[in-house]
Enzyme design. Structure first.
Site, mmCIF file in Angstrom:
data_model
loop_
_atom_site.group_PDB
_atom_site.id
_atom_site.type_symbol
_atom_site.label_atom_id
_atom_site.label_comp_id
_atom_site.label_asym_id
_atom_site.label_seq_id
_atom_site.Cartn_x
_atom_site.Cartn_y
_atom_site.Cartn_z
ATOM 1 N N SER A 118 50.546 40.889 35.275
ATOM 2 C CA SER A 118 50.057 42.199 35.706
ATOM 3 C C SER A 118 50.463 42.419 37.154
ATOM 4 C CB SER A 118 48.543 42.193 35.579
ATOM 5 O OG SER A 118 47.965 43.007 36.556
ATOM 6 N N SER A 119 50.528 43.698 37.538
ATOM 7 C CA SER A 119 50.932 44.003 38.913
ATOM 8 C C SER A 119 49.880 43.577 39.933
ATOM 9 C CB SER A 119 51.216 45.501 39.052
ATOM 10 O OG SER A 119 50.090 46.247 38.668
ATOM 11 N N CYS A 120 48.682 43.175 39.476
ATOM 12 C CA CYS A 120 47.662 42.761 40.451
ATOM 13 C C CYS A 120 47.940 41.379 41.044
ATOM 14 C CB CYS A 120 46.274 42.807 39.843
ATOM 15 S SG CYS A 120 45.994 41.513 38.665
ATOM 16 N N TYR B 129 41.673 36.834 38.320
ATOM 17 C CA TYR B 129 42.657 37.157 37.279
ATOM 18 C C TYR B 129 44.077 36.961 37.826
ATOM 19 C CZ TYR B 129 45.262 40.021 33.928
ATOM 20 O OH TYR B 129 46.170 40.473 33.004
ATOM 21 N N LYS C 215 47.195 34.491 36.548
ATOM 22 C CA LYS C 215 48.516 34.991 36.150
ATOM 23 C C LYS C 215 49.635 34.402 37.011
ATOM 24 C CE LYS C 215 47.504 37.228 32.587
ATOM 25 N NZ LYS C 215 48.111 36.830 31.303
ATOM 26 N N HIS D 167 39.935 49.978 31.828
ATOM 27 C CA HIS D 167 40.693 50.453 32.982
ATOM 28 C C HIS D 167 40.484 51.964 33.124
ATOM 29 C CE1 HIS D 167 42.896 46.587 32.567
ATOM 30 N NE2 HIS D 167 42.882 46.683 33.883
HETATM 31 P P1 GDP Z 1 42.785 48.509 39.119
HETATM 32 O O1 GDP Z 1 44.082 49.232 38.937
HETATM 33 O O2 GDP Z 1 42.915 47.033 39.007
HETATM 34 O O3 GDP Z 1 42.087 48.915 40.382
HETATM 35 O O4 GDP Z 1 41.848 48.860 37.891
HETATM 36 P P2 GDP Z 1 41.209 50.151 37.212
HETATM 37 O O5 GDP Z 1 42.183 50.774 36.277
HETATM 38 O O6 GDP Z 1 39.904 49.687 36.628
HETATM 39 O O7 GDP Z 1 40.859 51.186 38.388
HETATM 40 C C1 GDP Z 1 41.810 51.966 39.022
HETATM 41 C C2 GDP Z 1 41.168 52.978 39.954
HETATM 42 O O8 GDP Z 1 40.493 53.989 39.188
HETATM 43 C C3 GDP Z 1 40.125 52.429 40.935
HETATM 44 O O9 GDP Z 1 40.328 53.060 42.192
HETATM 45 C C4 GDP Z 1 38.807 52.897 40.319
HETATM 46 O O10 GDP Z 1 37.785 53.071 41.304
HETATM 47 C C5 GDP Z 1 39.217 54.250 39.739
HETATM 48 N N1 GDP Z 1 38.322 54.757 38.687
HETATM 49 C C6 GDP Z 1 37.758 55.998 38.670
HETATM 50 N N2 GDP Z 1 36.946 56.134 37.617
HETATM 51 C C7 GDP Z 1 37.020 54.975 36.910
HETATM 52 C C8 GDP Z 1 36.380 54.519 35.714
HETATM 53 O O11 GDP Z 1 35.584 55.202 35.088
HETATM 54 N N3 GDP Z 1 36.714 53.263 35.285
HETATM 55 C C9 GDP Z 1 37.604 52.480 35.971
HETATM 56 N N4 GDP Z 1 37.894 51.268 35.487
HETATM 57 N N5 GDP Z 1 38.185 52.867 37.130
HETATM 58 C C10 GDP Z 1 37.895 54.103 37.592
#
Ligand code: GDP
Length: 325
Positions: free
Chosen positions: A119-121, A148, A152, A191
């Site tokens: 993953s890109s993280c 995580y 990875k 996500h």
């Molecule tokens: P990340 O890419 O590892 O940070 O994972 P996520 O896909 O969970 O979150 C991406 C971004 O979307 C972060 O800035 C979250 O705060 C924002 N976000 C906004 N609303 C939501 C939600 O309902 N669920 C999740 N998972 N992220 C949200």
């Protein structure tokens, strides 16, 4: 005895046994669809109830019997920003065990071609954007997903070590944020994209006047449809070899606020959107440099608008049968 295989680009054998670890997940199920459409005749998958990849003896026994020639390791414990930051032990321990078991078992039966997915993280929180593969291990990780990410990174090192010690031409690919059918749409574990689809769609159904998203809406994320990812995986397996991980992305990113507006318009939501800044933003930007992938001959084909429409349609068809964590 271990035999080293040389890699030469070209079609994989359509009759050989191809094991997809994680075949029911977002990425694994897309890979199975892609392999089927490419004419592979012996694609094998096991649910976690049939084969617990955390159980070393079970995995070694399964591989000894199946003797797959090709493997994609798409099985992992994955989750969104809250799940990752709340259950770091699970993300570290489960993923390390799954990887070590599958990679060791693959090595014991001399799997000829293996693709490890991360993953890109894995990249540092403040990596220069777009993020090049060389940024790996040059800075501190984003704390909301460091456990995580470390798992990875260990997987990438495992693949590189097998190449060095045993000469097997295995490779690693690091996708950006993926979305599509068979994703996890549970509010706590998902996500951002599936979370937004579900939230806005439920708001339309209930007639809610406003919805609340997490964070500030200002972080930037890149999104790639799982079918694009699967296409890239087969392309890499057939045409690319090298020890370093390859980034897989679309090459463009959007703010969370923009993606929320797009999802709202695709599902037909016209109410207000609020932002809960007590929830974490995570890393400010995650955009992969995909020039290495382009040099390997692959670029993204599914535009975000089309991918979103397809995913919303899939979601609506599966509302009654979605996983709940
Ligand atoms: P990340 O890419 O590892 O940070 O994972 P996520 O896909 O969970 O979150 C991406 C971004 O979307 C972060 O800035 C979250 O705060 C924002 N976000 C906004 N609303 C939501 C939600 O309902 N669920 C999740 N998972 N992220 C949200």
């Amino acid at each position: 005895m271990t035999v080293a295989h040389d890699f030469s680009p070209g079609e994989l054998n359509r009759e050989a046994t191809f094991y997809v670890a994680g075949h029911r997940g977002l990425v694994g199920s897309a890979i199975v669809r892609r392999l089927e459409s490419a004419g592979f005749e012996n694609i094998v998958g096991r649910t976690s109830a049939e084969l617990d990849l955390k159980n070393r003896d079970a995995v070694l026994g399964f591989f000894a019997e199946l003797k797959p020639r090709y493997v994609v390791l798409a099985a992992a414990k994955v989750g969104g920003i809250m799940a990752n930051s709340t259950y770091p032990v699970d993300f570290l321990s489960d993923n390390i065990r799954i990887q070590v078991n599958v990679l060791d078992a693959s090595r014991q039966v001399d799997v000829e071609r293996l693709l490890f997915l991360g993953s890109s993280c894995i990249y540092p929180k403040f990596a220069e954007q777009p993020i090049r593969e060389e940024s790996l291990l040059t800075g501190h990780l984003e704390p909301t997903n460091d456990a995580y990410a470390i798992a990875k990174i260990a997987g990438i090192l495992h693949v590189q070590s097998v190449r060095r010690q045993y000469g097997l031409p295995w490779i690693s690919a690091m996708p950006t944020n993926l979305y599509g059918p068979n994703d996890n749409f549970s509010p706590a574990g998902s996500h951002v994209l599936p979370a937004l689809i579900r939230r806005y769609d439920e708001a339309v159904a209930s007639g809610a006047a406003s919805v609340v998203n997490w964070g500030s809406g200002s972080p930037r994320r890149e999104f790639l449809h799982a079918d694009d990812m699967a296409d890239a995986c087969l392309h890499l397996l057939e045409h690319f070899d090298g020890p370093d991980q390859v980034n897989v992305g679309s090459g463009t990113d959007v703010t969370i606020r923009e993606i929320a507006e797009t999802v709202a318009s695709v599902v037909g939501y016209t109410g207000e959107t609020e932002w809960d800044t007590t929830k974490p933003d995570g890393t400010p930007q995650k955009l992969l440099d995909v020039s290495k992938l382009a040099r390997a001959g692959w670029t993204s084909k599914i535009p975000l608008s089309e991918g979103l429409e397809r995913t919303v349609a899939w979601y609506r068809d599966h509302i009654g049968s979605l996983r709940e964590k």
